[in-house]
Design a protein around this motif. Structure first.
Motif, PDB file in Angstrom:
ATOM      1  N   UNK A   1     -19.939  -8.170  51.980  1.00 16.37           N
ATOM      2  CA  UNK A   1     -19.773  -9.444  52.227  1.00 16.37           C
ATOM      3  C   UNK A   1     -19.046 -10.253  51.218  1.00 16.37           C
ATOM      4  N   UNK A   2     -19.658 -10.082  50.182  1.00 20.50           N
ATOM      5  CA  UNK A   2     -19.006 -10.788  48.590  1.00 20.50           C
ATOM      6  C   UNK A   2     -17.763 -10.322  48.136  1.00 20.50           C
ATOM      7  N   UNK A   3     -17.346  -9.057  48.453  1.00 19.11           N
ATOM      8  CA  UNK A   3     -16.193  -8.345  48.145  1.00 19.11           C
ATOM      9  C   UNK A   3     -15.049  -9.036  49.086  1.00 19.11           C
ATOM     10  N   UNK A   4     -15.583  -9.182  50.402  1.00 19.21           N
ATOM     11  CA  UNK A   4     -14.652  -9.762  51.242  1.00 19.21           C
ATOM     12  C   UNK A   4     -13.298  -8.882  51.592  1.00 19.21           C
ATOM     13  N   UNK A   5     -13.624  -7.443  51.755  1.00 13.09           N
ATOM     14  CA  UNK A   5     -12.651  -6.740  52.009  1.00 13.09           C
ATOM     15  C   UNK A   5     -12.281  -6.780  53.810  1.00 13.09           C
ATOM     16  N   UNK A   6     -11.090  -6.523  54.142  1.00  8.47           N
ATOM     17  CA  UNK A   6     -10.523  -6.398  55.459  1.00  8.47           C
ATOM     18  C   UNK A   6     -10.090  -5.091  55.788  1.00  8.47           C
ATOM     19  N   UNK A   7     -10.758  -4.497  56.532  1.00  9.04           N
ATOM     20  CA  UNK A   7     -10.387  -3.158  56.942  1.00  9.04           C
ATOM     21  C   UNK A   7      -9.775  -3.385  58.659  1.00  9.04           C
ATOM     22  N   UNK A   8      -8.799  -2.979  59.013  1.00  8.07           N
ATOM     23  CA  UNK A   8      -8.283  -2.856  60.156  1.00  8.07           C
ATOM     24  C   UNK A   8      -8.230  -1.488  60.871  1.00  8.07           C
ATOM     25  N   UNK A   9      -8.727  -1.334  61.939  1.00  7.48           N
ATOM     26  CA  UNK A   9      -8.765   0.127  62.331  1.00  7.48           C
ATOM     27  C   UNK A   9      -8.117   0.307  63.873  1.00  7.48           C
ATOM     28  N   UNK A  10      -7.348   1.326  63.950  1.00  9.75           N
ATOM     29  CA  UNK A  10      -6.631   1.399  65.391  1.00  9.75           C
ATOM     30  C   UNK A  10      -7.008   2.996  65.637  1.00  9.75           C
ATOM     31  N   UNK A  11      -7.697   3.057  66.772  1.00  9.88           N
ATOM     32  CA  UNK A  11      -7.911   4.548  67.402  1.00  9.88           C
ATOM     33  C   UNK A  11      -7.047   4.618  68.727  1.00  9.88           C
ATOM     34  N   UNK A  12      -6.456   5.776  68.750  1.00 12.25           N
ATOM     35  CA  UNK A  12      -5.710   6.129  69.889  1.00 12.25           C
ATOM     36  C   UNK A  12      -6.173   7.558  70.487  1.00 12.25           C
ATOM     37  N   UNK A  13      -6.617   7.753  71.545  1.00 10.21           N
ATOM     38  CA  UNK A  13      -6.961   9.049  72.241  1.00 10.21           C
ATOM     39  C   UNK A  13      -5.642   9.507  73.120  1.00 10.21           C
ATOM     40  N   UNK A  14      -5.170  10.866  72.762  1.00 15.33           N
ATOM     41  CA  UNK A  14      -4.173  11.454  73.504  1.00 15.33           C
ATOM     42  C   UNK A  14      -4.487  12.215  74.645  1.00 15.33           C
ATOM     43  N   UNK A  15      -3.586  12.499  75.554  1.00 15.30           N
ATOM     44  CA  UNK A  15      -3.886  13.332  76.741  1.00 15.30           C
ATOM     45  C   UNK A  15      -4.635  14.496  76.438  1.00 15.30           C
ATOM     46  N   UNK A  16      -4.077  15.323  75.160  1.00 19.06           N
ATOM     47  CA  UNK A  16      -4.724  16.596  74.792  1.00 19.06           C
ATOM     48  C   UNK A  16      -6.159  16.540  74.344  1.00 19.06           C
ATOM     49  N   UNK A  17      -6.727  15.429  74.224  1.00 14.65           N
ATOM     50  CA  UNK A  17      -8.252  15.145  73.714  1.00 14.65           C
ATOM     51  C   UNK A  17      -8.229  14.981  72.133  1.00 14.65           C
ATOM     52  N   UNK A  18      -7.074  14.817  71.587  1.00 12.06           N
ATOM     53  CA  UNK A  18      -7.200  14.583  70.034  1.00 12.06           C
ATOM     54  C   UNK A  18      -7.128  13.078  69.978  1.00 12.06           C
ATOM     55  N   UNK A  19      -7.801  12.462  68.876  1.00 12.06           N
ATOM     56  CA  UNK A  19      -7.758  11.233  68.686  1.00 12.06           C
ATOM     57  C   UNK A  19      -7.230  10.855  67.093  1.00 12.06           C
TER      58      UNK A  19
END
Length: 166
Positions: free
Chosen positions: A68-86
């Motif tokens: 919390x003191x470092x204050x890093x910002x991490x944005x994550x985005x996950x997409x699952x495709x129809x073939x089952x891969x993410x």
């Protein structure tokens, strides 16, 4: 003259014994089948030793405060495709918004209800502060996305977020 019906069979000790044994055989058989199904589908324990986990708790609290003191910002985005891969895309920035490079990012998708379905994600740096990863065999539903960021052999960042993949 009315036809007489045959006399009912008398209940004997032998009949009662066979009926009682058959009843308990069915009950015990069903219990054994249900017990077998319960044991083979058990996903396992969350923590192998509650005592060990409680000893590590203070270290986890200290690490969370430092994060919390470092204050890093991490944005994550996950997409699952129809073939089952993410596909996973992570944007990692410091407290001033500058991209963090050279991080060793470990990520995994964890099933909240079944540890056996967890999937590690191979993550590599794709650019300044941008990290990408891909994993196959991801079923639709709720997952926990766990992200760990290591630098200089120390865990600097830990995040666990519930995601819904369709």
């Amino acid at each position: 003259m009315a036809a007489s019906s045959p006399a009912p069979r008398p209940i004997t000790g032998r009949f009662v014994l066979i009926t009682t044994i058959a009843f308990f055989a069915v009950v015990i058989g069903v219990n054994m089948v249900m017990m077998r199904l319960a044991i083979t589908t058990l996903p396992g324990t969350e923590v192998d030793s509650a005592y060990s986990a409680s000893l590590a708790y203070q270290r986890e609290i200290a690490a969370a405060r430092q994060q919390n003191e470092r204050g890093w910002q991490v944005q994550a985005h996950v997409d699952r495709r129809p073939d089952g891969a993410a596909a996973v895309l992570l944007e990692v920035r410091d407290h001033a918004g500058a991209p963090l490079t050279g991080m060793n990012i470990l990520a995994r998708l964890e099933r909240p209800i079944d540890r056996r379905a967890d999937r590690p994600i191979e993550v590599s740096e794709a650019g300044a502060g941008s990290y990408r990863g891909r994993v196959d065999g991801v079923a639709p539903g709720q997952w926990d996305l766990v992200i760990e960021g290591d630098a200089d052999g120390r865990r600097m960042f830990l995040s666990r977020n519930r995601v819904l993949l369709n």
